[in-house]
Enzyme design. Structure first.
Site, PDB file in Angstrom:
ATOM      1  N   ARG A 170      24.827  -7.399 -46.995  1.00 32.40           N
ATOM      2  CA  ARG A 170      24.722  -8.558 -47.891  1.00 32.40           C
ATOM      3  C   ARG A 170      24.294  -9.802 -47.087  1.00 32.40           C
ATOM      4  O   ARG A 170      24.783 -10.064 -46.007  1.00 32.40           O
ATOM      5  CB  ARG A 170      26.075  -8.815 -48.545  1.00 32.40           C
ATOM      6  CG  ARG A 170      26.144 -10.081 -49.426  1.00 32.40           C
ATOM      7  CD  ARG A 170      26.736 -11.251 -48.688  1.00 32.40           C
ATOM      8  NE  ARG A 170      27.014 -12.390 -49.565  1.00 32.40           N
ATOM      9  CZ  ARG A 170      27.355 -13.599 -49.125  1.00 32.40           C
ATOM     10  NH1 ARG A 170      27.442 -13.829 -47.825  1.00 32.40           N
ATOM     11  NH2 ARG A 170      27.594 -14.573 -49.972  1.00 32.40           N
ATOM     12  N   VAL A 171      23.338 -10.533 -47.625  1.00 33.79           N
ATOM     13  CA  VAL A 171      22.910 -11.778 -46.986  1.00 33.79           C
ATOM     14  C   VAL A 171      23.229 -12.913 -47.940  1.00 33.79           C
ATOM     15  O   VAL A 171      22.894 -12.858 -49.128  1.00 33.79           O
ATOM     16  CB  VAL A 171      21.394 -11.743 -46.676  1.00 33.79           C
ATOM     17  CG1 VAL A 171      20.936 -13.081 -46.119  1.00 33.79           C
ATOM     18  CG2 VAL A 171      21.082 -10.622 -45.689  1.00 33.79           C
ATOM     19  N   GLY A 172      23.894 -13.947 -47.423  1.00 34.89           N
ATOM     20  CA  GLY A 172      24.222 -15.110 -48.257  1.00 34.89           C
ATOM     21  C   GLY A 172      23.139 -16.159 -48.171  1.00 34.89           C
ATOM     22  O   GLY A 172      21.978 -15.866 -47.873  1.00 34.89           O
ATOM     23  N   ASP A 173      23.522 -17.396 -48.408  1.00 35.13           N
ATOM     24  CA  ASP A 173      22.535 -18.486 -48.402  1.00 35.13           C
ATOM     25  C   ASP A 173      22.282 -19.052 -47.009  1.00 35.13           C
ATOM     26  O   ASP A 173      21.213 -19.614 -46.749  1.00 35.13           O
ATOM     27  CB  ASP A 173      22.992 -19.620 -49.336  1.00 35.13           C
ATOM     28  CG  ASP A 173      24.374 -20.153 -48.969  1.00 35.13           C
ATOM     29  OD1 ASP A 173      25.165 -19.407 -48.355  1.00 35.13           O
ATOM     30  OD2 ASP A 173      24.658 -21.312 -49.300  1.00 35.13           O
ATOM     31  N   THR A 196      27.779 -24.988 -47.717  1.00 38.27           N
ATOM     32  CA  THR A 196      28.770 -23.945 -47.456  1.00 38.27           C
ATOM     33  C   THR A 196      29.365 -23.552 -48.810  1.00 38.27           C
ATOM     34  O   THR A 196      29.282 -24.325 -49.755  1.00 38.27           O
ATOM     35  CB  THR A 196      29.909 -24.447 -46.536  1.00 38.27           C
ATOM     36  OG1 THR A 196      30.581 -25.551 -47.165  1.00 38.27           O
ATOM     37  CG2 THR A 196      29.396 -24.900 -45.184  1.00 38.27           C
ATOM     38  N   THR A 231      31.859 -21.447 -43.193  1.00 39.97           N
ATOM     39  CA  THR A 231      30.547 -21.535 -42.565  1.00 39.97           C
ATOM     40  C   THR A 231      30.523 -22.866 -41.853  1.00 39.97           C
ATOM     41  O   THR A 231      31.282 -23.745 -42.200  1.00 39.97           O
ATOM     42  CB  THR A 231      29.457 -21.574 -43.668  1.00 39.97           C
ATOM     43  OG1 THR A 231      29.422 -20.325 -44.318  1.00 39.97           O
ATOM     44  CG2 THR A 231      28.079 -21.883 -43.140  1.00 39.97           C
TER      45      THR A 231
HETATM   46  N1  ASP Z   1      27.714 -19.671 -47.810  1.00 39.30           N
HETATM   47  C1  ASP Z   1      28.209 -18.572 -47.031  1.00 39.30           C
HETATM   48  C2  ASP Z   1      27.731 -17.288 -47.617  1.00 39.30           C
HETATM   49  O1  ASP Z   1      27.695 -17.170 -48.831  1.00 39.30           O
HETATM   50  C3  ASP Z   1      29.671 -18.490 -46.949  1.00 39.30           C
HETATM   51  C4  ASP Z   1      30.405 -19.770 -46.855  1.00 39.30           C
HETATM   52  O2  ASP Z   1      29.860 -20.824 -46.689  1.00 39.30           O
HETATM   53  O3  ASP Z   1      31.623 -19.719 -46.939  1.00 39.30           O
HETATM   54  O4  ASP Z   1      27.481 -16.382 -46.877  1.00 39.30           O
END
Ligand code: ASP
Length: 355
Positions: free
Chosen positions: A234-237, A257, A206
């Site tokens: 799916r939704v991440g942070d 990230t 990210t």
């Molecule tokens: N934080 C991001 C997510 O979970 C992925 C990442 O930072 O690698 O979607």
């Protein structure tokens, strides 16, 4: 000077013990005494994939741009880059082989934010997130609705899957299981195929970027293709205000990230900003967030044999004074800063050292 109200005092006392409180509140007063940071002393921070982004951010800031214009323009470089497989065009797809992007932006001076999640076919989700902030009465728009919103604003749709990311997905799929009909390349002699899952471990990646501009204003953005091969939708942070990023123009700005699920459960970015408001340095606040993620985890499958959180998350923060810091759960992480002279690569603090 803002007054220390009783609620603040009691809350801080409960968190830290009364003896530490007075210093922290004095500190916090320092941070809150002006809605602007040190005029003319800019700073920008990003994850380790942001070298070119930070160069653009600082170039714009030194020319007088607003911090939000600068951070979005900076991360657009990474969104456009087919070789960064964790963001925008060329990002690794979901389990169906479709790239779905999450992004959010937050603007300190206006205290507004916008976000999109599970957005398909548009390579600059951070630009769409900004339009959600500026041209809608909403903060977060997802999926088909986000795509329609982007189309309405003239964004061109394109296939975000490069040959490289499609091939990586295909390898993952072919090696996922020996109980389905997808086979990896193999020879007639192979007795065991489909057991190579570890080799194709799903990776995270990210870009987060926060900046303090020449007028002392803060903004931030986080943009990602999310967890590779995730379940569709799916939704991440990254697209969630408070989790993947947060900024308060009177205090500081933070983002993350790494394993988004753990961060969603802890809303770490807003916590980091609140810990900085209470007087913690950016680095201390990022470390507190790591500790909380580790301590709150109750699921054995996510822990190593010593009960430590197995995955990694990195947090990045700057405050109003232009101080910066970063921390990760595991050692070995790096982050970037640009202080107006050059990009520097620095080591993140960490909770646990890799053997
Ligand atoms: N934080 C991001 C997510 O979970 C992925 C990442 O930072 O690698 O979607």
């Amino acid at each position: 000077m803002p007054k220390i109200n009783r609620r603040h005092f009691l809350k801080a006392a409960a968190l830290t013990g009364a003896s530490a409180v007075s210093t922290r509140l004095l500190h916090a007063d320092g941070l809150r005494s002006s809605s602007k940071g040190p005029i003319g002393k800019p700073i920008a921070i990003s994850s380790s994939n942001g070298t070119r982004a930070l160069e653009r951010v600082m170039e714009m800031i030194l020319q007088g741009s607003d911090s939000l214009d600068a951070v979005i323009s900076g991360v657009n470089i990474v969104e456009d880059d087919p070789n960064d497989t964790s963001v925008g065009y060329g990002g690794l797809p979901n389990e169906d082989g479709v790239v779905e992007l999450d992004a959010a932006v937050m603007h300190g001076p206006s205290y507004r934010a916008g976000a999109v999640a599970a957005l398909r076919n548009i390579k600059n989700p951070s630009k769409v997130a900004r339009l959600v902030m500026e041209r809608s009465d909403h903060v977060l728009i997802v999926g088909e609705g986000a795509l329609k919103f982007a189309r309405a604003h003239g964004f061109k749709e394109e296939n975000l899957l490069t040959d490289e990311s499609r091939e990586a997905w295909l390898q993952w799929k072919e090696n996922l299981s020996n109980q389905d009909d997808w086979l990896p390349p193999h020879s007639l002699e192979d007795t065991d195929i489909g057991q190579l899952y570890q080799k194709y471990l799903r990776h995270y990646g990210t870009i987060h970027c926060s900046a303090l501009d020449m007028n002392g204003n803060l903004s931030c953005t986080t943009t990602t293709s999310g967890l590779a091969y995730k379940i569709s939708g799916r939704v991440g942070d990254s697209g969630i205000i408070g989790a993947g990023l947060y900024c308060d123009n009177e205090v500081g700005s933070a983002g993350s990230t790494g394993r988004g699920e753990a961060n969603l459960l802890n809303c770490s970015s807003v916590m980091i900003v609140e810990w900085m408001r209470q007087g913690k340095s950016p680095e201390e606040a990022c470390l507190l967030a790591c500790k909380r993620v580790n301590e709150r985890c109750r699921e054995k499958r996510l822990q190593d044999e010593e009960g430590r959180f197995k995955f990694d998350i990195k947090f990045y923060a700057i405050n109003k004074r232009g101080e910066h810091g970063s921390a990760s759960i595991w050692s070995g992480g790096q982050y970037l800063i640009h202080d107006g002279t050059q990009v520097q690569t620095l080591d993140c603090s960490y909770l646990f050292k890799h053997k």
